[in-house]
Structure formats: C-alpha cells, structure tokens
Design a protein around this motif. Structure first.
Motif, PDB file in Angstrom:
ATOM      1  N   SER A 142       0.803  -1.217   0.000  1.00 15.98           N
ATOM      2  CA  SER A 142       0.000   0.000   0.000  1.00 15.98           C
ATOM      3  C   SER A 142       0.840   1.273   0.000  1.00 15.98           C
ATOM      4  CB  SER A 142      -0.914   0.010   1.240  1.00 15.98           C
ATOM      5  OG  SER A 142      -0.133  -0.048   2.429  1.00 15.98           O
TER       6      SER A 142
ATOM      7  N   THR B  39      -2.377   9.124  -7.297  1.00 17.35           N
ATOM      8  CA  THR B  39      -3.614   9.069  -6.508  1.00 17.35           C
ATOM      9  C   THR B  39      -3.364   8.500  -5.118  1.00 17.35           C
ATOM     10  OG1 THR B  39      -4.139   6.935  -7.553  1.00 17.35           O
ATOM     11  CG2 THR B  39      -5.120   8.900  -8.516  1.00 17.35           C
ATOM     12  N   THR B  40      -2.392   7.591  -4.987  1.00 13.72           N
ATOM     13  CA  THR B  40      -2.043   7.063  -3.664  1.00 13.72           C
ATOM     14  C   THR B  40      -1.581   8.189  -2.745  1.00 13.72           C
ATOM     15  OG1 THR B  40      -1.440   4.863  -4.476  1.00 13.72           O
ATOM     16  CG2 THR B  40      -0.433   5.563  -2.409  1.00 13.72           C
ATOM     17  N   LEU B  41      -0.861   9.145  -3.303  1.00 10.74           N
ATOM     18  CA  LEU B  41      -0.388  10.293  -2.530  1.00 10.74           C
ATOM     19  C   LEU B  41      -1.491  11.336  -2.347  1.00 10.74           C
ATOM     20  CD1 LEU B  41       2.212  11.348  -1.188  1.00 10.74           C
ATOM     21  CD2 LEU B  41       2.755  12.510  -3.325  1.00 10.74           C
ATOM     22  N   GLN B  42      -2.630  11.091  -2.982  1.00 13.37           N
ATOM     23  CA  GLN B  42      -3.776  12.002  -2.922  1.00 13.37           C
ATOM     24  C   GLN B  42      -3.418  13.387  -3.474  1.00 13.37           C
ATOM     25  OE1 GLN B  42      -5.027  11.763   1.216  1.00 13.37           O
ATOM     26  NE2 GLN B  42      -6.368  10.031   0.761  1.00 13.37           N
ATOM     27  N   GLN B  43      -2.593  13.359  -4.525  1.00 14.16           N
ATOM     28  CA  GLN B  43      -2.248  14.594  -5.227  1.00 14.16           C
ATOM     29  C   GLN B  43      -3.221  14.800  -6.392  1.00 14.16           C
ATOM     30  OE1 GLN B  43       0.663  16.851  -4.999  1.00 14.16           O
ATOM     31  NE2 GLN B  43       0.656  16.073  -2.912  1.00 14.16           N
ATOM     32  N   HIS B  44      -3.332  16.047  -6.793  1.00 12.94           N
ATOM     33  CA  HIS B  44      -4.165  16.358  -7.960  1.00 12.94           C
ATOM     34  C   HIS B  44      -3.564  15.689  -9.193  1.00 12.94           C
ATOM     35  CE1 HIS B  44      -6.138  18.437 -11.202  1.00 12.94           C
ATOM     36  NE2 HIS B  44      -4.999  18.986 -11.597  1.00 12.94           N
TER      37      HIS B  44
ATOM     38  N   GLN C 267       0.880  20.244 -12.184  1.00 12.91           N
ATOM     39  CA  GLN C 267       0.513  20.423 -10.777  1.00 12.91           C
ATOM     40  C   GLN C 267       1.063  21.746 -10.248  1.00 12.91           C
ATOM     41  OE1 GLN C 267       2.183  16.843  -9.093  1.00 12.91           O
ATOM     42  NE2 GLN C 267       0.236  15.742  -9.136  1.00 12.91           N
TER      43      GLN C 267
END
Length: 732
Positions: free
Chosen positions: A253, A375-380, A310
């Motif tokens: 994960s 997306t795992t890092l919850q970045q745009h 970004q």
C-alpha cells in the motif's frame, strides 16, 4: 568547549539549516577531536552520513567550531577531480565569506597558494583544499614541512572528505603487494603535523572499518586509520534513501511500491554496444529489445508533465526535471546509448508532430503507470488530455535535452556553483558512468535507469552510484521510477541491509568495530581480509535476520515426492512424541543435513536474477550456532516445523507481480522466534502443500528459513576464503 565563538555562531545563525540534532552531532565531534589523545593520525574520527544526506554542510560547521577551539588550520582533502575541488573551494568561500571579508580567515586551493604568505596571513585561520592526487599532496607536504614549518606547531584539523576514496588502497604488481602512491603521501602527511586531529567523512566506510592493526609493505609500515569513534550525521525527514527504495517499496500500500520497474538482462546487453540486428534506429518506437528503456523515457516525459501541470495549478513556477541513465563505464557504450535515446526522443517528437496517434499507446501507457502512485499520494492528477497536450508540446519545443557526461572536462563544464548538474531545459536526460558518482548532485531526479552489472559488486562503488538518494519532495516521488534488473536490485537491497545493520550498531556503540567473518576450506568461520569487500559473497546477519530462498519453482511431482517423504520421516524421528506445535532443539549437523535434503527440491530462477547461496546459508547457520558463551549450548539449533500451508508462488506488489517471500507469519512464527531463539538460531521448515492452483507442481515441499537468534551480533558474513589477499592481517 567554547560554543559561543564567532565562527560557530555564524553557522548557528542559519537555524533553518541546522537542527538541534545537527548541533548535537557537530559539538560531539569537535569535543572529541579537541580532547587530548581522543584522536591522532593513528585514530581518526569518523563522520558517517548517508549518500547525499548533508555531510558537507555538517563538516563545514565542524570546521567553524574547531576554529573556536584550539585549531588554527584546516586541510580538506577532496576526491581527485578538478570539478569537485573547485566546487569544494567555492563552497568553503561561501560558508566562511563573512570571516574572509573581515580578515579572520584565508582559503586556498593548494595549487594556487601565493608564493609568499605574510606573517599577517599566517596568523589568520587557514583552510587549504587539496585533491587526493600526487601533485596536490606533494605541494601540501612541502608547504607544511618546508616552506612554512612554523605551521606544523599549530593546531591542524585534517578533514578527509570521501575518506574511503584514494586514502587507502593496495595493488599487486608482478606478484608483489604495493601501496598506492596517494596512500604513501597521506601517510607522510599524517605524521608531519605536531598537533593534529583527523576526521574522516564518508557514506561508504567499509574499507576504513576493516583496516588491520598493522600493515607493512616492502619494509614500509602503514599506520591504521580505523576510526577511533563514529558520529552519525542526522537524517532529516525529507531525505529519501535505501529505506524508501528497498524497504518501503516492499509494502503493497506504500507509495514506494510503485517505484521499481524490472528490466531484462537482454536489454542491458543490447545497450553495451551498437548492434543493428537487435536495435534498428529507424524503428525505436516499436523495437522489443528496448521495451524498458522506451517505457522509462515515456514515463519520464509524462511524469514530468504531470508535476509541471501540478505546479501551475498551485500557482508555482514549473520545475525542471532530470533522468539519469547509468549502465556502463565505457565511452563507446555511452555513445551508443546517447544515439538510441536521442533517436527515441526525436522519433517521439516527429510522430507527435505528424501522426500523434502513433505514440498514443505509449503516452497512454505511461499515464496509466503514473496514475495509481499520484492518486495514492492524494495529489491532484491532471487529465490525460492535458498531460498528452503538454507532452506533445514538450517534444515539439525541444524541451527534452540529452547530455552525455563521461569526462572530467564535461563534468566541470556542466556543474553549477552548488555542485549540481545544470538543468538547462525542462526535461534533462544525463547519460554517463563513474564520473557521475561522489559529490555530484542531480536536482529533481525522477528517473534512474541503472544497469551496472560487474562480476563482483563492491558496495561502496554501487552505493556511490545511487544519485537518486537525497532530499526529494513527496510530490516528485509519486512520479519517480527506478529501472534496473532483478539481480542488480537484489544486490543493492543486500547492500542496503548491510548499511542499515552497520548504522544501527554504530548508533548503539560508536566505538565498536564491525566483524567480518568467513568460512575457510575446513568449514571454520574466521575474520576475512580487511582490504576487500566482495558483496557477492557476503550476507548481513543481525538479531532475528531471516535467510530464505525466494524466486523458485519445485521439481516435478515424481521427483519431489520422495524427497519430501524422506524429510517427513527424518523430522518424525527427531521429535516423535512432542508433535510440532513448539520448536525443539537439534544438533547443528542435523540441521545442516536437513538443508542438504531440501536443497535439490527447489530450482531457482537464476536467469531472472534470483539465487540462493546454500553454502553461505549453511556457513551462516554454523557461525550462529557457535556464538553461545557457554560451551554446552554451542552447536545447537531450534527447529520449528509447520505443515499444511498454502502460499501462492507469486504475489502482487504495487503495479508488478513478484515472487512470494514470506512463507512464515510475523504473528505466529515470528512470535515463536522471539520467544525461543535467544541464544540459538532457528531453522524453520514450512511444509507447503504445493498445489497447482497456487502455481506449484502439485506436490508438497519444504520451504526453509534460517533465523538468527536475539543475541547474535551484527556481522557481515563471507562464506568463501579470499585467495591471494593483497594484505594479510593477524588471526583474530
């Protein structure tokens, strides 16, 4: 010790650079360097940092504090390249600029010291920078020993930067052992000063810790330079190193699980020299021989575009990014690799301009590769349409620059004032070899394609190649990929484990030496020769360290069944009445015999880079079983048997499938190891059912695990006697 002096305070005023942990480290080092008999030419101190972790920043402040406490002169020895000597000189001038301006200190490159220093200048604090090369050290010796002999009576601090490089070394010539010329010069320098302290600085200290008590070559005696103490450079939160690349990457994960992209040995072979039969330059967008390289370049392009978009969305100026390509040492190989990469980028640009649909699958694949980690890092995550448009624009604008770096002249031209490779365009691909190691920093590195595969891996060399270590923002890590072949990855992981074990022991006891042991022809374990470290023949042992085969298939059912039946009977005879719920003690020779029975049942995937050295495993078990202080407890091993297990041969880690490597459970077998294995090692035998549904051959087999006991000392274990060692040491 004075800590409010003008030199040290100029560093402490930069509180954003020096934490409380940094201060503790700096003050501890200088306190010990200043203490009488703490260090001398025979007992240097060691400042041990990680690759690109801030060692230079730390030893600059150490020099400042030393100037406030008993020291008047500092000699900084650097790696022998003009570029790095120039970089060090510029860094020193910058760090001590206020003191130079106010006539408290003079900084000199040893090769450009003015012909006649005045008494006024000699009474200031002095810093001399010298490359570890013959002419530089000769000048330094002449300056201190002949031209200005009064300097010998002053307090001198010698800082040996990259102390394992050129400071020690021996070679064979016509059957005779000879010392390197620089080694002889440094020996002379070490004995020249009357009042001197010595500080070694490195991230790869193995050769230094292994120095013998005495060396005599052709009648010349060389004093040891094994550290008297070691101080660890604090590792800060934003540092990314082996823990991320080789530990966190194993967690399904974790962000790091997306990092590793396996290459094939065949692709690395193709990149060694030009071969038009395997790679046709007019077909680089489709050539199967360079699938990994093509993906790497496209991933770099798309990943950089994602990060730049970004930045724009966050109202920041888009950063420039870099990619390092390092597979060979030879210039011929670099020229071929440059030609391939240049043709690939130009082909992408041409297709993007004329027929974008031709490269659509490549861009789409790269976007899908980056998507889960971002997306795992919850970045745009910018839309594919935006990324595609940005990538095509990058290619059209010539924003991808390919630079070959394989000479000192080139590296000198390419470094900026901070010692980093200049990023001239938004995307920069550097192709090179050994020149791109110690002291070279590559900013915003998000791609590392590594393929150096020698017959013998040397830990210090390979780790110094790891320019991907350093301070990295998490947003960059989301699009960072590490491309290498499984054999190389496994070797680097083993090196990382060794490094972690070493640092853990030093943190507990900075005075202790690392023990190297090896198995000779008689099967005994003895310390190895200290002048070489051959990583292909070494294993790190530490409390509860596990050794087990990974990446294999079993024999066919007809061949496997009789082997397993024999092991079943042997285990039943060893423990007929107790069952197998708890571990039971067996003699060492029985444990070794069980391993001998298991060995032929497992076939390693050696062509994929997976190997297991059974001789090393058995030698390690022999060593561990002999560690008990009580003679009656020696040569005994705990045996833990588990049956009826079903583990699938492959597991999914990140975006790639890998072979299962955990037949034992941390909660069950791990708990029993910690409960029982205190003074004795443990041999765990997991009886897998081996069903075809789990990708095995349809018959039971035993999966062995050797576990070190809690009381085992951290050790780098070598299982083969080094023949014809250049330097001999006394038996220990």
């Amino acid at each position: 010790m004075k800590i409010d002096g003008v030199f040290y305070q100029s560093f402490l005023s930069q509180m954003d650079r020096y934490s409380e942990e940094d201060k503790r480290c700096i003050e501890s080092v200088v306190k010990r360097l200043s203490k009488k008999d703490s260090t001398c030419e025979e007992r240097p101190g060691m400042l041990l940092g990680k690759i690109q972790s801030g060692k230079t920043k730390t030893f600059m402040a150490i020099i400042g504090l030393a100037f406030d406490n008993q020291f008047d002169i500092t000699v900084i020895l650097t790696k022998g390249t003009k570029a790095l000597a120039k970089q060090t000189y510029a860094r020193v001038k910058q760090e001590f600029s206020s003191h130079v301006k106010e006539d408290r200190l003079q900084v000199f490159d040893i090769m450009t010291v003015p012909s006649g220093l005045t008494k006024y200048e000699l009474n200031q604090k002095l810093i001399f920078i010298a490359k570890k090369q013959v002419d530089n050290i000769d000048r330094l010796i002449a300056l201190l020993g002949e031209k200005y002999p009064e300097l010998k009576d002053k307090g001198i601090l010698v800082v040996d930067d990259e102390a394992d490089y050129a400071s020690v070394g021996f070679k064979k010539s016509e059957g005779e052992v000879l010392s390197n010329r620089t080694t002889e010069q440094l020996e002379q320098l070490r004995t020249l000063a009357e009042h001197a302290a010595f500080l070694q600085v490195t991230a790869t200290p193995y050769a230094l810790y292994l120095q013998p008590a005495d060396i005599e070559i052709q009648g010349k005696a060389f004093k040891p330079i094994r550290p008297a103490f070691t101080e660890l450079v604090p590792v800060h939160a934003d540092y990314v190193g082996g823990d991320y690349y080789f530990d966190e990457s194993q967690e399904e994960s974790a962000l790091a699980s997306f990092l590793y992209y396996p290459l094939t040995a065949e692709e690395l072979t193709v990149l060694k020299k030009q071969d038009g039969r395997k790679v046709k330059l007019d077909n680089v967008l489709n050539a199967k021989a360079i699938t990994g390289l093509r993906s790497a370049v496209c991933n770099f392009l798309v990943g950089a575009c994602i990060r730049r978009l970004q930045d724009e969305d966050y109202g920041k100026a888009p950063k420039k990014f870099s990619f390092l390509f390092h597979t060979e040492a030879g210039k011929e190989a670099h020229a071929w690799q440059e030609k391939i990469v240049d043709t690939l980028v130009s082909s992408l640009a041409k297709a993007g301009a004329e027929s974008p649909t031709l490269i659509e699958p490549l861009l789409q694949e790269a976007y899908e590769e980056m998507k889960p980690s971002v997306t795992t890092l919850q970045q745009h995550l910018p839309t594919y349409a935006k990324v595609r448009s940005a990538a095509l624009q990058m290619l059209a604008d010539g924003s991808v620059m390919i630079t070959k770096v394989n000479s000192e002249k080139q590296i000198e031209e390419l470094l900026d004032d901070d010692g980093q490779l200049k990023l001239r365009t938004p995307l920069n691909i550097f192709i090179g070899g050994q020149i791109l190691d110690r002291g070279i920093t590559i900013a915003n590195l998000i791609g590392f394609y590594y393929g150096r595969k020698p017959n013998v891996y040397q830990q210090d060399t390979v780790l110094q190649h790891s320019r991907m270590f350093g301070f990295r923002p998490k947003a960059d890590l989301a699009v960072t990929r590490f491309y290498t072949e499984p054999t190389i990855y496994a070797a680097m992981k083993r090196m990382h484990e060794c490094d972690v074990a070493l640092r853990a022991e030093i943190a507990k006891n900075p005075e202790q030496a690392v023990v190297f042991i090896q198995k000779d022809k008689s099967g005994k374990v003895i310390p190895c020769s200290p002048n070489k470290i051959m990583l292909s023949n070494t294993t790190t042992l530490k409390p509860f360290k596990r050794m087990l085969p990974v990446g294999f298939q079993t024999l066919s059912k007809t061949k496997l069944t009789p082997i397993t039946d024999k092991i079943d009977k042997r285990l039943d005879s060893l423990n007929p009445n107790e069952g197998f719920e708890a571990p039971f003690l067996i003699e060492l020779d029985v444990a070794l015999a069980l391993l001998d029975q298991v060995q032929p049942s497992l076939e390693m995937f050696e062509d994929e880079g997976y190997t297991f050295d059974w001789d090393a495993a058995k030698a390690a078990l022999t060593y561990l079983a002999g560690l008990s202080k009580k003679s009656e407890n020696r040569n005994k091993v705990w045996c833990l048997v588990r049956k009826n297990r079903n583990l699938k041969r492959t597991v999914s880690v990140g975006s790639h499938a890998q072979y299962a490597d955990a037949p034992d459970s941390t909660k069950t077998e791990g708990r029993l190891r910690q409960q029982y294995s205190i003074d004795h090692p443990m041999l765990i035998l997991i009886r897998q059912n081996g069903s075809e549904e789990d990708e095995w051959r349809g018959a039971p087999f035993y999966w062995p695990i050797i576990s070190a006991q809690e009381n085992a000392q951290t050790t780098i274990f070598s299982h083969e006697t080094q023949k014809n060692a250049d330097v001999q040491e006394n038996d220990q």
